[in-house]
Design a protein around this motif. Structure first.
Motif, short mmCIF file in Angstrom:
data_model
loop_
_atom_site.label_atom_id
_atom_site.label_comp_id
_atom_site.label_asym_id
_atom_site.label_seq_id
_atom_site.Cartn_x
_atom_site.Cartn_y
_atom_site.Cartn_z
N GLY A 80 41.19 -1.32 52.61
CA GLY A 80 41.63 -2.67 52.27
C GLY A 80 43.00 -3.04 52.80
N GLU A 81 43.74 -2.12 53.39
CA GLU A 81 45.08 -2.42 53.90
C GLU A 81 45.06 -2.49 55.42
OE1 GLU A 81 48.26 -0.05 52.49
OE2 GLU A 81 47.57 -0.04 50.41
N GLN A 82 45.73 -3.52 55.98
CA GLN A 82 45.76 -3.67 57.43
C GLN A 82 46.65 -2.60 58.05
OE1 GLN A 82 46.10 -7.68 59.14
NE2 GLN A 82 47.58 -6.87 60.63
N LEU A 83 46.06 -1.84 58.97
CA LEU A 83 46.81 -0.79 59.66
C LEU A 83 47.15 -1.20 61.08
CD1 LEU A 83 47.77 2.17 59.18
CD2 LEU A 83 45.65 2.91 60.28
N TYR A 84 46.35 -2.13 61.65
CA TYR A 84 46.52 -2.47 63.07
C TYR A 84 45.93 -3.85 63.33
CZ TYR A 84 45.30 -2.51 68.07
OH TYR A 84 45.13 -2.85 69.38
N ASN A 85 46.55 -4.57 64.29
CA ASN A 85 46.00 -5.84 64.76
C ASN A 85 46.47 -6.08 66.19
OD1 ASN A 85 46.94 -8.92 65.24
ND2 ASN A 85 45.01 -8.92 64.12
N HIS A 86 45.58 -6.61 67.02
CA HIS A 86 46.02 -7.13 68.32
C HIS A 86 45.41 -8.51 68.53
CE1 HIS A 86 42.26 -5.26 70.29
NE2 HIS A 86 42.22 -6.50 70.70
N TYR A 87 46.23 -9.37 69.15
CA TYR A 87 45.77 -10.70 69.54
C TYR A 87 46.20 -10.90 70.98
CZ TYR A 87 44.97 -15.69 69.82
OH TYR A 87 44.53 -16.93 70.20
N SER A 103 38.84 13.47 51.29
CA SER A 103 39.17 12.06 50.98
C SER A 103 38.14 11.15 51.64
CB SER A 103 40.57 11.72 51.50
OG SER A 103 41.56 12.48 50.83
N VAL A 104 38.00 9.94 51.10
CA VAL A 104 37.04 8.98 51.62
C VAL A 104 37.80 7.72 52.07
CG1 VAL A 104 35.03 7.55 51.10
CG2 VAL A 104 35.21 9.85 50.14
N TYR A 105 37.46 7.24 53.26
CA TYR A 105 38.16 6.09 53.83
C TYR A 105 37.15 5.00 54.17
CZ TYR A 105 41.75 9.66 54.44
OH TYR A 105 42.65 10.66 54.21
N LYS A 106 37.36 3.82 53.58
CA LYS A 106 36.54 2.66 53.93
C LYS A 106 37.22 1.95 55.11
CE LYS A 106 34.58 -1.70 52.29
NZ LYS A 106 34.50 -2.68 51.17
N ILE A 107 36.51 1.89 56.22
CA ILE A 107 37.07 1.32 57.45
C ILE A 107 36.42 -0.03 57.73
CG2 ILE A 107 37.52 1.70 59.89
CD1 ILE A 107 38.78 3.82 58.10
N GLN A 108 37.24 -1.01 58.05
CA GLN A 108 36.74 -2.31 58.49
C GLN A 108 37.43 -2.67 59.80
OE1 GLN A 108 37.78 -4.20 54.63
NE2 GLN A 108 35.79 -5.22 54.83
N LEU A 109 36.64 -3.00 60.80
CA LEU A 109 37.13 -3.50 62.08
C LEU A 109 36.63 -4.93 62.22
CD1 LEU A 109 36.61 -0.33 64.26
CD2 LEU A 109 38.77 -1.57 64.06
#
Length: 598
Positions: A233-240, A297-303
């Motif tokens: 749920g936390e933004q780790l990366y963004n590119h525009y 650990s478990v990581y929910k990833i959203q791209l």
């Protein structure tokens, strides 16, 4: 104002940020009904600040500077509007050249919004009729034109997400218990994408996304401007992809998985900022978007992929942290075998043998012998890992097999560095490399290999070689890049004694070759209105061409895609008459001459 058919529905074949072989696509490719000759309109008030004619690249292009400091460009034009066309033609005759770039004074060619500044075409490096339209600022940064939300372009179609790539980013990391990049095809339900497999990982990993965008009414695969990575749920990366500095556009090589692009033609955009990437496109938290996966650990990833009209698609999946384990597997192996590859800073050795117990690798670093214990097994293959920063190994032995690595130098990035051996000198500029290079070179007969074709360079290397066999005529001899197939690309070079020095932005295979054959000329037509020819060269390529009629130089325009040159008179009221002379020279200095009369 939209530059093609303003106020009417338009379609695009290309958008800002698409991945090209060595740059980001810098603007819009606007379709022109599969034909040339459509009026091209100035997007806003301003003045023509630059105009260029060339057979390559942008072809015929006009730059318009606007009062707010922005610059719009209109490329691949068939022709310029009348006052500018006359100005260009006059200067071409004065300088007696075809390729020409001019910078008119600010008040010389003023334009108003909507003025026709030329006709659309297919000149330069264009692959078909269209208008290439860009917006730049004073610092030559490329803006995304679709930020202006032109009504002529309709886009309600969200991006497509094809595949996910996951890579271990250091020697301790694993994906599914292996030090190996893995790919996963996605499953789609509407704008939501998922992965059916369970992904296990450990340590520092990086994600990559293969995504394209489509616009309504067109099947073209366009670029996706924005990618966001969220972890739990936390933004780790963004590119525009916007405001791309023109001089940094080549760094697209670090924005994508360059190896996959070159080997398979597949474009995976990294969801982390890789080393040597200075593009101002990113917002990234710790470790520049790299993910540290902890055991158990478990990581929910959203791209999330977003296009310029805010249509979005989301890939959601789970990564489970799993501590690396060694599991011995037994499979029938008839004879021992060993192979290796270099992945980042890691030497990855894969070995198979007939023993039921996996054997160690004998690694020799200078005079020191190391025993590499296998890190894991896959089927009958044991995999051993070695950090090359600990010292370059000379060779390895395994079950009676011996392999030399030919690792000759660890070349650091961000430094000027000169590599020399008995076959060559290679000078690396401080801006040549994105990351550390473990350089391998060799000479096989008369073919020089420098590094490999799948390693990107930002700036050129300077190479000096001395061919092992005598060159008959140095004035006709040059260096050619052999690539990966049968192609031979003229690279050039300057001779000093028996050595030749050249620069190149590609690593791979090179060979000195002699071109003693003159270019080919074939008359297509001649009359009092004009002349045209087909010209070509079988090796070094066309360098120059000049024509005279009745002793007077005449402009010949060139279209390399059709290998055609044709005349354009300075004064159309004067018919051509007299002796015709055409001289065509290739890059090796060979010259062909055609003579006739009109």
């Amino acid at each position: 104002m939209f530059p093609i058919k303003p106020g009417e529905r338009n379609y695009l074949s290309g958008t800002m940020g698409e991945i090209r072989s060595n740059h980001f696509h810098g603007g819009l490719d606007i379709k022109t009904e599969q034909r040339t000759g459509l009026p091209v309109h100035a997007a806003a008030d301003g003045y023509v600040s630059r105009v260029k004619q060339s057979s390559y690249g942008y072809g015929n292009i006009v730059y318009i500077t606007h009062p707010n400091g922005l610059v719009t460009t209109y490329a691949h034009l068939q022709e310029y509007y009348k006052p500018l066309a006359d100005f260009m033609l006059q200067k071409q005759y004065e300088k007696q050249v075809f390729d020409l770039e001019l910078f008119p004074e600010p008040g010389q060619f003023p334009v108003k919004r909507g003025d026709v500044i030329g006709l659309s075409g297919n000149t330069g490096g264009s692959g078909g009729p269209h208008l290439h339209f860009e917006i730049r600022d004073k610092e030559d940064r490329l803006y995304n034109p679709l930020k202006y939300k032109f009504k002529e372009v309709i886009d309600t179609t969200p991006p497509d997400i094809y595949s996910l790539g996951i890579s271990p980013l250091n020697i301790h990391a694993r994906v599914n218990n292996e030090f190996s990049r893995e790919e996963y095809r996605t499953k789609q339900v509407g704008t939501n994408y998922s992965i059916s497999d369970t992904i296990y990982a450990n340590g520092l990993i990086g994600l990559e996304l293969q995504t394209i965008d489509r616009l309504d009414g067109a099947a073209n695969k366009n670029g996706t401007q924005e990618v966001t990575l969220l972890v739990n749920g936390e933004q780790l990366y963004n590119h525009y992809i916007d405001k791309v500095p023109f001089e940094l556009s080549r760094q697209v090589s670090q924005h994508i998985n360059y190896n996959q692009y070159k080997m398979r033609g597949r474009t995976f955009q990294k969801a982390f900022v890789d080393y040597g990437n200075d593009l101002p496109l990113y917002k990234a938290r710790e470790r520049d978007g790299r993910i540290v996966v902890q055991s158990d650990s478990v990581y929910k990833i959203q791209l999330v992929a977003r296009d310029s009209y805010n249509n979005t698609s989301t890939l959601t999946f789970i990564i489970k942290g799993q501590r690396p384990t060694f599991t011995k597997t037994v499979a029938a192996v008839k004879k021992p075998a060993i192979d290796y590859e270099i992945v980042g800073n890691v030497l990855k050795i894969s070995a198979t043998d007939t023993s039921s117990t996996p054997q160690n690798i004998e690694l020799y670093v200078g005079k020191q012998a190391l025993m590499l214990v296998p890190s894991y097994m896959k089927n009958s293959t044991s995999v051993s890992l070695y950090d090359l920063r600990a010292g370059l190994p000379d060779s390895m032995r395994f079950c009676g097999l011996s392999t030399d690595f030919n690792l000759q130098q660890m070349v650091p990035p961000a430094k000027d560095f000169l590599f020399t051996n008995r076959n060559m000198k290679v000078l690396f500029d401080k801006e040549t490399l994105y990351d550390t290079l473990y350089l391998q070179t060799r000479l096989d007969g008369d073919v020089y290999t420098i590094g490999d074709y799948f390693t990107p360079l930002h700036k050129a290397i300077k190479v000096t070689i001395t061919p092992p066999t005598q060159v008959k005529d140095k004035s006709k001899a040059a260096v050619y890049f052999l690539g990966t197939g049968r192609g031979r690309g003229y690279t050039g070079g300057k001779w000093e004694g028996n050595s030749i020095t050249f620069t190149t932005k590609n690593m791979g295979k090179f060979k000195v070759m002699e071109d003693s054959k003159e270019p080919y000329i074939r008359l297509v037509s001649k009359n009092r209105n004009g002349i045209s020819f087909k010209i070509s060269d079988d090796l070094s390529g066309i360098n120059s061409f000049n024509a005279w009629v009745d002793g007077k130089w005449i402009l010949m325009k060139y279209e390399h895609k059709t290998a055609t040159i044709w005349s354009e008179k300075l004064d159309n009221s004067t018919p051509l008459s007299g002796e015709v002379i055409l001289k065509v020279k290739d890059n090796a200095g060979n010259e062909a001459t055609y003579t006739s009369r009109i």
